[in-house]
Design a protein around this motif. Structure first.
Motif, PDB file in Angstrom:
ATOM      1  N   UNK A 409       3.708   5.652  15.437  1.00  0.00           N
ATOM      2  CA  UNK A 409       3.867   4.298  14.911  1.00  0.00           C
ATOM      3  C   UNK A 409       4.116   4.313  13.406  1.00  0.00           C
ATOM      4  N   UNK A 410       4.839   3.285  12.950  1.00  0.00           N
ATOM      5  CA  UNK A 410       5.038   3.018  11.527  1.00  0.00           C
ATOM      6  C   UNK A 410       4.207   1.786  11.180  1.00  0.00           C
ATOM      7  N   UNK A 411       3.355   1.894  10.171  1.00  0.00           N
ATOM      8  CA  UNK A 411       2.475   0.798   9.797  1.00  0.00           C
ATOM      9  C   UNK A 411       2.795   0.384   8.365  1.00  0.00           C
ATOM     10  N   UNK A 412       3.170  -0.868   8.175  1.00  0.00           N
ATOM     11  CA  UNK A 412       3.477  -1.359   6.843  1.00  0.00           C
ATOM     12  C   UNK A 412       2.225  -1.576   6.007  1.00  0.00           C
ATOM     13  N   UNK A 413       2.317  -1.258   4.715  1.00  0.00           N
ATOM     14  CA  UNK A 413       1.203  -1.468   3.787  1.00  0.00           C
ATOM     15  C   UNK A 413       1.432  -2.804   3.087  1.00  0.00           C
ATOM     16  N   UNK A 414       0.569  -3.801   3.301  1.00  0.00           N
ATOM     17  CA  UNK A 414       0.796  -5.149   2.754  1.00  0.00           C
ATOM     18  C   UNK A 414       0.486  -5.232   1.267  1.00  0.00           C
ATOM     19  N   UNK A 415       1.277  -4.558   0.450  1.00  0.00           N
ATOM     20  CA  UNK A 415       1.077  -4.566  -0.995  1.00  0.00           C
ATOM     21  C   UNK A 415       2.430  -4.459  -1.676  1.00  0.00           C
ATOM     22  N   UNK A 416       2.567  -5.089  -2.825  1.00  0.00           N
ATOM     23  CA  UNK A 416       3.811  -5.043  -3.569  1.00  0.00           C
ATOM     24  C   UNK A 416       3.847  -3.800  -4.457  1.00  0.00           C
ATOM     25  N   UNK A 417       5.026  -3.201  -4.545  1.00  0.00           N
ATOM     26  CA  UNK A 417       5.264  -2.073  -5.448  1.00  0.00           C
ATOM     27  C   UNK A 417       4.282  -0.923  -5.203  1.00  0.00           C
ATOM     28  N   UNK A 418       4.091  -0.604  -3.938  1.00  0.00           N
ATOM     29  CA  UNK A 418       3.205   0.508  -3.586  1.00  0.00           C
ATOM     30  C   UNK A 418       3.974   1.520  -2.767  1.00  0.00           C
ATOM     31  N   UNK A 419       3.974   2.780  -3.223  1.00  0.00           N
ATOM     32  CA  UNK A 419       4.621   3.877  -2.512  1.00  0.00           C
ATOM     33  C   UNK A 419       3.552   4.884  -2.104  1.00  0.00           C
ATOM     34  N   UNK A 420       3.399   5.100  -0.825  1.00  0.00           N
ATOM     35  CA  UNK A 420       2.351   5.975  -0.316  1.00  0.00           C
ATOM     36  C   UNK A 420       2.749   7.442  -0.496  1.00  0.00           C
ATOM     37  N   UNK A 421       2.244   8.058  -1.578  1.00  0.00           N
ATOM     38  CA  UNK A 421       2.612   9.433  -1.899  1.00  0.00           C
ATOM     39  C   UNK A 421       1.699  10.453  -1.232  1.00  0.00           C
ATOM     40  N   UNK A 422       0.469  10.072  -0.945  1.00  0.00           N
ATOM     41  CA  UNK A 422      -0.481  10.991  -0.309  1.00  0.00           C
ATOM     42  C   UNK A 422      -1.461  10.172   0.508  1.00  0.00           C
ATOM     43  N   UNK A 423      -1.892  10.737   1.627  1.00  0.00           N
ATOM     44  CA  UNK A 423      -2.844  10.082   2.515  1.00  0.00           C
ATOM     45  C   UNK A 423      -3.936  11.069   2.868  1.00  0.00           C
ATOM     46  N   UNK A 424      -5.204  10.624   2.800  1.00  0.00           N
ATOM     47  CA  UNK A 424      -6.343  11.491   3.084  1.00  0.00           C
ATOM     48  C   UNK A 424      -7.319  10.776   4.005  1.00  0.00           C
ATOM     49  N   UNK A 425      -7.864  11.510   4.970  1.00  0.00           N
ATOM     50  CA  UNK A 425      -8.882  10.974   5.861  1.00  0.00           C
ATOM     51  C   UNK A 425     -10.246  10.972   5.178  1.00  0.00           C
ATOM     52  N   UNK A 426     -11.079  10.004   5.527  1.00  0.00           N
ATOM     53  CA  UNK A 426     -12.478  10.064   5.183  1.00  0.00           C
ATOM     54  C   UNK A 426     -13.177  11.083   6.058  1.00  0.00           C
ATOM     55  N   UNK A 427     -14.342  11.597   5.643  1.00  0.00           N
ATOM     56  CA  UNK A 427     -15.035  12.624   6.432  1.00  0.00           C
ATOM     57  C   UNK A 427     -15.372  12.190   7.851  1.00  0.00           C
TER      58      UNK A 427
END
Length: 456
Positions: A409-427
């Motif tokens: 799936x592709x999930x949109x991030x509801x924020x202006x001028x935001x580019x998701x450069x890195x994603x990390x899971x919580x423990x």
């Protein structure tokens, strides 16, 4: 998926506490701790980044004015029990330590003329490792005794050391008399030297300790594809050089979670899998542009971000196979041409291995970062430097179905001028950190039984 609002951050210094109850953020010279259930501020500290007297004297002798960013926090992190936080300013040679239960308590470490390039918690949560400039030494400061232990000539402050999983031993790559060596130190006994032995490398690039702590994988620099496996007594158990030799070195090494296999990849399009019995190759995986009929291929829907306006989600399109994708060959005329395997990681059970190749920037094995869920074996999240977050799972069960199936799936991030450069899971494997250059937000998976109370 629920998203929080955007918050400021500096140098991607954002981290969940080990128990996932808090989130630490560095903003220039300030440390902010928020609760993850409400994102209300729980603690905040203004870090004293004034240079140590030695550092100030050296800077004045060099007539170096510096910049405002020199006083910003460069490293920060939680102790393993979430009771303490450190914030280091490498350019000023100082480390500040704070206590969550007592906002007034603090400690300060000042580097001497050797300087400071990196600081990190030891697994005991009461000692801090400070790596000096020029590979002169690593200093281990104890919060309990206030004393320091010195180890000379560490090879690499960023990748040349590791702790055994139980935290007892520090395994450190060192350079003595122009020779690579390994030092094994007992973290529970005043950091006493347990073993010290030479390595079969000419110039070690990095090392990796097996999950059970019995074997060390070491490999050469970028111009030699040579990997060696040793035990903690210093005996070489096996060495690997591919045939034919690709001409360049190893970029990534990943141990199977059970320690039964070792995956290695370099600047070409091959992944070599070694077994832990003979340390010989048992499989070789090639990344090619031809996707066989036995594989599942997912394609991102075109213009989905514009269509959804950054809200909601769409499923990936499933592409019939066999199919061909485009691979970009590196240019030998460009000094920084991207090529080879940039990321290699097993899932938590060792049943799946993902590969991110810089030769295919529009297929699944590229992307800026990909992360396995630390708890669930069949859940992957992907960052592509866009305004969306991308997920894959083989655990989805549709209505009326009995067996789990794959879904992307592709999930949109509801924020202006935001580019998701890195994603990390919580423990806990439930929350996600999404990082842009100067801001971040969190995302939570939500169902009818689990409401994290986050803001839209």
């Amino acid at each position: 998926m629920d998203f929080t609002e955007l918050y400021k951050q500096t140098s991607s210094l954002v981290a969940f506490s080990p128990g996932s109850h808090f989130i630490l953020t560095a903003v220039q010279d300030r440390i902010i701790v928020r609760r993850t259930d409400s994102f209300q501020i729980a603690r905040t500290w203004l870090v004293n980044t004034a240079p140590s007297p030695t550092h100030a004297l050296l800077a004045s002798s060099k007539s170096k004015a510096g910049t405002a960013s020199d006083g910003w926090v460069s490293h920060a992190g939680w102790s393993r029990d979430s009771e303490y936080i450190f914030a280091a300013c490498a350019k000023r040679g100082v480390v500040a330590v704070y206590k969550m239960e007592d906002e007034e308590w603090n400690a300060r470490i000042e580097a001497g003329p050797e300087g400071l390039v990196k600081a990190e918690w030891a697994p005991d949560g009461r000692s801090i490792l400070c790596f000096s400039e020029w590979g002169l030494r690593v200093t281990i400061w104890s919060l309990i005794s206030g004393t320091a232990t010195y180890i000379q000539y560490p090879k690499h402050p960023d990748r040349g050391y590791t702790f055994r999983r139980d935290g007892r031993y520090l395994v450190l790559a060192e350079r003595h008399k122009s020779k690579d060596t390994i030092g094994v130190y007992d973290a529970t006994d005043l950091w006493k030297l347990v073993r010290h032995f030479p390595l079969p490398t000419n110039s070690i690039s990095s090392l990796s300790l097996s999950p059970n702590g019995d074997h060390i994988a070491v490999w050469e620099g970028p111009f030699e594809y040579k990997l060696h496996v040793l035990n903690l007594a210093g005996h070489t158990l096996g060495s690997f050089v591919p045939d034919p030799d690709p001409g360049l070195g190893i970029r990534c090494v990943a141990w199977h979670p059970a320690g039964s296999f070792l995956a290695a990849a370099g600047w070409d399009d091959k992944i070599h899998i070694l077994n832990s019995i003979s340390w010989t190759e048992v499989a070789s995986l090639d990344i090619t542009g031809r996707i066989p009929s036995t594989a599942t291929l997912w394609r991102e829907p075109p213009n989905w971000l514009e269509a959804t306006h950054g809200r909601g989600f769409l499923q990936y399109e499933r592409v019939p196979t066999p199919h061909s994708i485009t691979l970009i060959r590196p240019s030998i005329t460009k000094p920084q041409s991207k090529a080879g395997i940039a990321q290699l990681e097993w899932n938590v059970t060792g049943t799946l291995l993902f590969v991110r190749s810089e030769n295919s920037p529009t297929a699944l094995y590229p992307i800026t970062h990909a992360r396995w869920n630390p708890i669930r074996s069949g859940s992957l999240v992907i960052a592509c430097d866009t305004a969306g977050v991308y997920t894959w799972s083989d655990e989805w069960i549709s209505e009326g179905a009995d067996l789990a199936e794959e879904i992307a799936e592709c999930v949109g991030i509801p924020a202006k001028n935001f580019q998701n450069k890195d994603t990390r899971w919580g423990p806990d494997g439930k929350a996600l950190l999404l990082l842009d250059k100067e801001t971040f937000c969190c995302a939570f998976e939500v169902d009818d039984e689990d409401d994290h109370g986050t803001e839209e």
